[in-house]
Structures are given as structure tokens and as C-alpha cells.
Design a protein around this motif. Structure first.
Motif, short mmCIF file in Angstrom:
data_model
loop_
_atom_site.label_atom_id
_atom_site.label_comp_id
_atom_site.label_asym_id
_atom_site.label_seq_id
_atom_site.Cartn_x
_atom_site.Cartn_y
_atom_site.Cartn_z
N MET A 21 40.69 41.07 47.08
CA MET A 21 40.18 42.26 46.41
C MET A 21 38.76 41.97 45.91
SD MET A 21 42.20 42.09 42.76
CE MET A 21 42.12 40.63 41.71
N THR A 22 37.97 43.00 45.83
CA THR A 22 36.63 42.85 45.27
C THR A 22 36.74 42.92 43.75
OG1 THR A 22 35.62 43.85 47.21
CG2 THR A 22 34.30 43.77 45.20
N ALA A 23 36.24 41.91 43.06
CA ALA A 23 36.41 41.86 41.61
C ALA A 23 35.37 40.92 41.01
CB ALA A 23 37.82 41.41 41.23
N ASP A 24 35.21 41.05 39.69
CA ASP A 24 34.43 40.10 38.90
C ASP A 24 35.39 39.11 38.25
OD1 ASP A 24 32.31 41.85 39.47
OD2 ASP A 24 32.60 42.95 37.58
N VAL A 25 34.87 37.93 37.93
CA VAL A 25 35.64 36.92 37.20
C VAL A 25 34.81 36.47 36.01
CG1 VAL A 25 36.78 34.68 37.29
CG2 VAL A 25 36.78 36.15 39.32
N ALA A 26 35.37 36.60 34.81
CA ALA A 26 34.66 36.22 33.59
C ALA A 26 35.27 34.95 33.01
CB ALA A 26 34.72 37.34 32.56
N VAL A 27 34.40 34.06 32.55
CA VAL A 27 34.82 32.75 32.05
C VAL A 27 34.25 32.52 30.66
CG1 VAL A 27 34.68 30.25 32.44
CG2 VAL A 27 34.94 31.80 34.38
N LEU A 28 35.08 31.99 29.77
CA LEU A 28 34.65 31.61 28.43
C LEU A 28 35.36 30.33 28.03
CD1 LEU A 28 32.97 32.47 25.91
CD2 LEU A 28 35.05 33.62 25.08
N ASP A 29 34.61 29.34 27.58
CA ASP A 29 35.16 28.06 27.13
C ASP A 29 36.03 27.41 28.19
OD1 ASP A 29 33.88 28.31 24.65
OD2 ASP A 29 35.60 29.38 23.79
N GLY A 30 35.60 27.51 29.46
CA GLY A 30 36.31 26.84 30.54
C GLY A 30 37.56 27.53 31.01
N VAL A 31 37.82 28.74 30.52
CA VAL A 31 39.04 29.47 30.84
C VAL A 31 38.67 30.86 31.37
CG1 VAL A 31 41.17 30.46 29.89
CG2 VAL A 31 40.36 28.23 29.10
N ILE A 32 39.42 31.33 32.36
CA ILE A 32 39.24 32.69 32.86
C ILE A 32 39.76 33.68 31.83
CG2 ILE A 32 39.90 34.32 34.67
CD1 ILE A 32 40.20 31.87 36.54
N VAL A 33 38.95 34.65 31.47
CA VAL A 33 39.38 35.63 30.47
C VAL A 33 39.53 37.03 31.05
CG1 VAL A 33 38.51 34.35 28.49
CG2 VAL A 33 36.98 35.91 29.70
N ASP A 34 38.97 37.25 32.24
CA ASP A 34 39.12 38.59 32.83
C ASP A 34 38.87 38.50 34.33
OD1 ASP A 34 39.57 41.26 33.07
OD2 ASP A 34 37.80 41.92 31.93
N VAL A 35 39.64 39.28 35.08
CA VAL A 35 39.45 39.43 36.52
C VAL A 35 39.55 40.92 36.82
CG1 VAL A 35 40.28 38.88 38.83
CG2 VAL A 35 40.46 37.17 37.02
N GLY A 36 38.51 41.49 37.38
CA GLY A 36 38.49 42.93 37.66
C GLY A 36 37.08 43.46 37.50
N ARG A 37 36.96 44.59 36.83
CA ARG A 37 35.64 45.14 36.51
C ARG A 37 35.27 44.63 35.12
NH1 ARG A 37 32.45 49.65 37.72
NH2 ARG A 37 30.50 49.39 36.53
N VAL A 38 34.30 43.73 35.06
CA VAL A 38 33.94 43.08 33.80
C VAL A 38 32.65 43.68 33.26
CG1 VAL A 38 33.30 40.90 32.71
CG2 VAL A 38 35.09 40.93 34.46
N ASP A 39 32.72 44.18 32.05
CA ASP A 39 31.53 44.66 31.35
C ASP A 39 31.03 43.56 30.42
OD1 ASP A 39 31.62 47.22 32.54
OD2 ASP A 39 33.18 47.82 31.10
N GLY A 40 29.80 43.69 29.97
CA GLY A 40 29.25 42.71 29.06
C GLY A 40 28.29 41.77 29.77
N GLY A 41 27.71 40.87 29.01
CA GLY A 41 26.75 39.94 29.55
C GLY A 41 27.30 38.53 29.58
N ALA A 42 26.48 37.61 30.10
CA ALA A 42 26.91 36.22 30.22
C ALA A 42 25.69 35.32 30.18
CB ALA A 42 27.67 36.01 31.52
N LYS A 43 25.93 34.08 29.75
CA LYS A 43 24.87 33.08 29.76
C LYS A 43 24.42 32.81 31.20
CE LYS A 43 26.78 30.87 25.64
NZ LYS A 43 27.46 29.66 25.11
N ARG A 44 25.35 32.94 32.14
CA ARG A 44 25.02 32.77 33.55
C ARG A 44 25.80 33.78 34.37
NH1 ARG A 44 26.80 28.23 37.97
NH2 ARG A 44 25.25 28.79 39.54
N THR A 45 25.15 34.41 35.31
CA THR A 45 25.80 35.35 36.21
C THR A 45 25.57 34.91 37.65
OG1 THR A 45 25.51 37.19 34.67
CG2 THR A 45 25.93 37.74 36.98
N ILE A 46 26.63 34.89 38.44
CA ILE A 46 26.54 34.54 39.86
C ILE A 46 26.81 35.79 40.68
CG2 ILE A 46 27.51 33.15 41.73
CD1 ILE A 46 28.34 31.07 39.67
N ASP A 47 25.90 36.13 41.56
CA ASP A 47 26.11 37.24 42.49
C ASP A 47 26.95 36.71 43.65
OD1 ASP A 47 26.08 39.35 44.23
OD2 ASP A 47 23.89 39.42 44.46
N ALA A 48 28.21 37.10 43.72
CA ALA A 48 29.14 36.60 44.73
C ALA A 48 29.36 37.59 45.86
CB ALA A 48 30.47 36.24 44.09
#
Length: 583
Positions: A21-48
Motif C-alpha cells: 500500500m502507498t503510505a507514510d511511516v512516522a518515527v519517534l524515539d526509534g519507534v514507529i508511531v504511525d503508518v498511513g497518511r501522516v500529518d505534521g513535520g519531522a527533523k528529517r523527511t525521506i521522499d520514498a
């Protein structure tokens, strides 16, 4: 919310076996916190966009027991998407150990797994005696990827029985061994391993202690595991290496009998190696049937299978060369590869080597080829063809060109500036195809493994099987059916993680570790194996790199980027099972 990392717009294959599936993956403190449509910003973003996003691979069959004490990345496995490596397989390893048994364990590992004893002797610091102390030593070292260790039966026998380790165990011996197993599991071992094939021998020719252990001893050690309530038992059955010598062909049937019998009794997770012999390529079906029947009665047994042939690579970079027993070639063996190839291209040298009679050796060896073996010897080629057809063999080439197969062998090995290899499949290649492997892998009871990361340094590099599963079985196979992408990823991630009770990894879902591969499937490819001298003391080994792994992350930190190792050290020691996070 601000995350540490967002991987945006990739094709997520989450490790559960669910479709991509096409989705975003959000990570915080070494742990996945969201998979799907992720809103918000990040210290680093990877265009996958255009990349496949998978969990990091969990490799359950490696032999990094020594290398893990000096190499934080565990090359070459880290170049093939592995973020968790389980070692201590096949009944051999380096703990527990008494101070006077160091050389003995090195001799075992060198003989069974073809890891240079000089490198092990120089690289291992021996900061331990008990298995728990070995785990502590592993835990102290900063790591890029995670390691988990199993308790090796041979080392336990050596610790308890000393010079009697090859013989029958007494009741007192078994009681002492059972205590060691229980203590090791409580200290954080992820399992235990038995090595029972007569084809496995030390460098001095001795069988692995435990090869001929009686069922009472095996049952007692399994009972110790059941009492603790943790750990997987890994078994190399007698007979599985029949094509490699030493075993009676059908002795594995007796092994399956005790494996299923004791599996029913103790109900601990158990995996045994299952490979296919040319002589009777359908034997595995009866083993699988017995496993299905035992599991229906409460056992938890998984036959462990590979995704390509088990054999060897012959060439000028390999320990196995078809001409190494000929005097003229032997006189050139110490030259650097480039200089040696230049000499071998000389027509006079070629004629002399081809005319020479090989020196006699004490035992027949695979490099003393005969006309029959030429039918099973295949150029690997620039495409790295690990599934060659009969017409690709040296014998077939020689017949088409009206040449002697020895001449063909000589000329083929000068290809790619002397980096070419000849593939000699010994197991898992019945009928010159992988159809049986497809059927084995398609049975959900099987467990993917047998890559032997860190081992067989002089003749193969099968740690690349993870990459091969995706590139060949998912994308490239033309000689038969392949595997769906989601199935292949599941077999490398969620499935082995669940079997080894590592519930915190193997799946891209909230609460799981952010062990992640970003893969360009279109350019995923293997390089030629190559010999390097990068082990302690300058000892050599074959390694194999890859293309297509854009990044491999452990706990959200990049440890390999486009084949280059980073300085990040987010990995560590896995102690025992890990619960599956909630939510």
C-alpha cells in the motif's frame, strides 16, 4: 506533532503478508508511531516515492558468533537488509567455555563453518566463561545492527564433559548441561542449537560433540527449555548433509521421528534444516507431512529452508579451484589475482596446466572433477545465474563447441578479469531447477533461513539470500513460478520475528521498532562475490555486495546508505523474547 523521521509516499510492504500500500511511516524515539497518511513535520523527511518500504530483515541462521565481537555492522549481511541476526546455530559457538578450551572451539568453528581459525584466534578477546558472560560482552560493544545468540550444544558439552565431549553423557553430565541451558536462557539466550550431521567436523576431523547424543540427553535439554518457557531450538538433523559426505542417505527419517515425538511432548518452538537431495528429491514432502501432523497435536515445528542451492563457488578467488592440485597452477596461487590472471592467459601456461595430471590427494575432493560433475558445473556469469538450465553447464558448452570440458572450465574462469565463478550445486537443485524450493517456500510451515552469514568464507557467500529472494523470486524468475512481494517480505521479517518471539520488530506498525529498509526493487541486484582480506590478522573471505538498498535503518537511524556503512550505532544485543507492543 514533530517526528524524528517521516518516510513519505513509499510502497509499504508491512511484513504481515498484507498487500502493498502507498503510505507514510512516522518515527519517534526509534519507534514507529504511525503508518498511513501522516500529518505534521519531522527533523528529517525521506521522499520514498518509487521505493519499497519494508521492515528490516530478521536472519535466523548466521554464524557471526566470533565476528560479532569485533564487527558492529556484521558485513556482508548488513548490505542485504539484515537488521537482526541470530547466531549460535548448528550446535557450535564460543560459550560457555573454560580457559583451556578456546582453541578447541575455534577448531570446531573453523572446520564446520570454514571461518579462518587465525582470524577467530586473533579477533576474539575471550572476556567470558559462562553463556551469560558472553552475552554481557556482546552487550558492551556498540552495534549498528542487533544480534541474538543461541546456546550451542557442542560448547555446553565441552564445558561439562571436557575431553569426554565426544562420548556418551552420564546422568550427572545431563543434569549439569540442563542447568547451563536454563541459566543461559534466563540470561537472555534466544534459544539453543543441536548439530547432528556427521558431515560437520572440526578442522582436525572430529565430529561435532553432540552429533551422536542419545535421545535422553536431547529430551532433558528440551525439558530445560520448556521449564524456562523461552527460546527456540534449532537442529541440524543427521542426514541433511548427505551430499556433502558422512551421512547415510535416509538417516534423516529417524531424526524426523524424534523431532516430532519430542516436539509434541515439550511444545517448544523448533526449527530443523530441510534440503533436497538429487537422489530422492521428494523426501522433503514426507518430512513436511510429519511436521503438519505433529503441529496439529500441539508441536511448534518449522522446517528451515533456503531460497537457492547449497553448494560451492569455484574460481580464482575461491578456496576451491578446479586446478589447485596441478603443479603449475599451484606455483601461481600466491600471486595477487591480477598477476595470476595475466600468467594464466599465457598460452604456454594454459597448455602446461591442462596437460598436467592432478596430484593425488588423501580423499576425493569436489575440485577433482570428473565427466559427471561437469554436467553439474555452471558458469555464474555476469547475470549471476544461480538457477542455470542443463544447457548452461560446462559439459553442455563443451559438447556444443566440440571442446574438452577442462578447456572450457579453464577459459570460463578467466572471464570478468578472473573474477568469474563456477557454481557447483550439491543440494536443493534436483532436476536442475528450483521448483522444489518454490513448493517448500510456498508451504507456510516452512521458515526462511540457511544464509549462513559470516560462514563458509572460502567457498560461498550465501548471506545474500535475502536479496536473492526479492530479486529472483519476486521479480526475475522465468523458469517457473515466483513469489508475491508481500509473501517474500513476510518470510524475511514478520514471520521469523514472530517465530523467535521478537514481537517488537518485523512489522511496520505503531509501537514496533523502526528497523526499516528502503529498497529500489527495479535496480535491486547482487554483485559478483569478491575475496577481501579484512578479517583480523588479514585473513580472507568472500563477500558479496548489492545495489538497490537506498537505506537500511535501525531504530530510525541509517546504518547503511547505498552500500556505504555509517557511524550510527543504534543496535544492540537481543536478550530473550520481546513482547508485541499494544496499539
Amino acid at each position: 506533532m514533530t517526528y524524528d523521521l517521516i518516510i513519505r509516499g513509499g510502497t509499504v510492504v508491512d511484513g504481515t503478508g498484507s498487500p502493498p500500500m502507498t503510505a507514510d511511516v512516522a518515527v519517534l524515539d526509534g519507534v514507529i508511531v504511525d503508518v498511513g497518511r501522516v500529518d505534521g513535520g519531522a527533523k528529517r523527511t525521506i521522499d520514498a516515492d518509487g521505493l519499497t518500504v519494508t521492515p528490516g530483515f530478521v536472519d535466523v541462521h548466521t554464524h557471526f558468533d566470533g565476528q560479532a565481537t569485533w564487527d558492529p555492522h556484521l558485513t556482508p549481511s548488513c548490505w542485504h537488509g539484515v537488521t537482526t541476526a541470530i547466531m549460535g546455530n548448528c550446535g557450535i559457538g564460543f560459550a560457555p567455555v573454560r580457559p583451556d578450551r578456546h582453541e578447541w572451539l575455534v577448531d570446531l568453528m573453523e572446520g564446520v563453518e570454514d571461518i579462518p581459525g587465525s582470524a577467530l584466534a586473533e579477533g576474539i578477546t575471550w572476556e567470558w566463561e559462562s553463556f551469560g558472560e558472553y552475552l554481557d560482552a556482546l552487550a558492551r560493544m556498540p552495534r549498528a545492527v542487533d544480534v541474538g545468540a543461541q546456546i550451542p550444544h557442542a560448547a555446553v558439552r565441552g564445558f561439562v564433559m571436557g575431553d569426554r565431549a565426544q562420548g556418551s553423557a552420564t546422568a550427572a553430565d545431563i543434569e549439569a548441561m540442563s542447568r547451563i541451558v536454563g541459566d543461559g536462557l534466563r540470561a537472555g539466550a534466544v534459544g539453543m542449537s543441536f548439530g547432528r550431521t556427521a558431515g560437520h567436523r572440526s578442522a582436525s576431523g572430529e565430529p561435532v560433540p553432540g552429533t551422536y547424543s542419545e535421545e535422553a540427553e536431547l529430551a532433558a535439554l528440551m525439558a530445560a527449555m520448556a521449564d524456562v518457557g523461552s527460546g527456540v531450538l534449532q537442529v541440524v538433523p543427521a542426514g541433511v548433509g548427505g551430499a556433502m559426505g558422512g551421512d547415510q542417505r535416509h538417516s534423516i527419517d529417524a531424526e524426523i521421528a524424534w523431532i516430532t515425538r519430542l516436539g509434541r511432548r515439550y511444545r517448544i518452538p523448533l526449527t530443523f534444516l530441510a534440503m533436497v537431495n538429487e537422489q530422492d528429491p521428494h523426501d522433503w514432502r514426507s518430512w513436511f507431512a510429519a511436521v503438519h501432523e505433529a503441529n496439529a497435536d500441539g508441536a511448534v515445528i518449522r522446517p528451515q529452508v533456503a531460497c537457492r542451492a547449497f553448494g560451492m563457488l569455484m574460481g580464482h578467488q575461491s578456496r576451491m579451484n578446479p586446478f589447485r592440485h596441478r603443479a603449475t597452477y599451484r606455483s601461481l596461487m600466491d600471486l595477487p589475482l591480477r598477476q595470476r590472471v595475466e600468467r594464466l592467459r599465457d598460452p604456454a601456461v594454459r597448455s602446461r596446466i591442462l596437460a598436467e595430471t592432478p596430484d593425488p590427494t588423501p580423499q576425493p575432493s569436489a575440485d577433482q572433477l570428473n565427466r559427471h560433475i561437469f554436467k553439474r558445473l555452471y558458469p555464474l556469469g555476469a547475470a549471476l545465474n544461480y538457477e542455470p538450465a542443463p544447457q548452461d553447464s560446462v559439459a553442455a558448452i563443451a559438447e556444443r563447441e566440440g571442446r574438452d570440458p577442462w578447456e572450457v572450465t579453464y577459459d570460463v574462469l578467466l572471464g570478468a578479469d578472473g573474477r568469474e565463478f563456477l557454481l557447483l550445486p550439491l543440494l536443493n537443485y534436483a532436476g536442475n531447477s528450483y521448483d522444489h524450493l518454490h513448493d517448500m517456500m510456498s508451504d507456510p510451515v516452512s521458515l526462511q533461513g540457511l544464509g549462513d552469514g559470516g560462514a563458509h568464507c572460502g567457498i560461498i557467500c550465501d548471506a545474500s539470500m535475502t536479496t536473492y529472494l526479492l530479486s529472483h523470486w519476486v521479480r526475475d524468475r522465468t523458469r517457473g513460478p515466483g513469489l508475491p512481494l508481500e509473501t517474500a517480505v513476510h518470510r524475511l521479517t514478520g514471520d521469523p520475528a514472530r517465530f523467535y518471539r521478537l514481537g517488537d520488530r518485523g512489522v511496520l506498525a505503531p509501537g514496533r521498532r523502526a528497523d526499516i529498509n528502503l529498497i529500489d526493487l527495479e535496480r535491486l541486484a547482487l554483485h559478483y562475490p569478491e575475496r577481501v582480506e579484512d578479517l583480523p590478522g588479514g585473513a580472507g573471505r568472500l563477500i558479496q555486495r548489492s545495489d538497490g538498498y537506498v537505506e537500511t535503518l535501525v531504530r530510525g537511524q541509517t546504518v547503511v546508505a547505498e552500500g556505504e556503512l555509517t557511524d550510527a550505532r543504534p543496535g544492540g544485543l537481543v536478550r530473550g523474547g520481546r513482547p508485541t507492543p499494544v496499539g
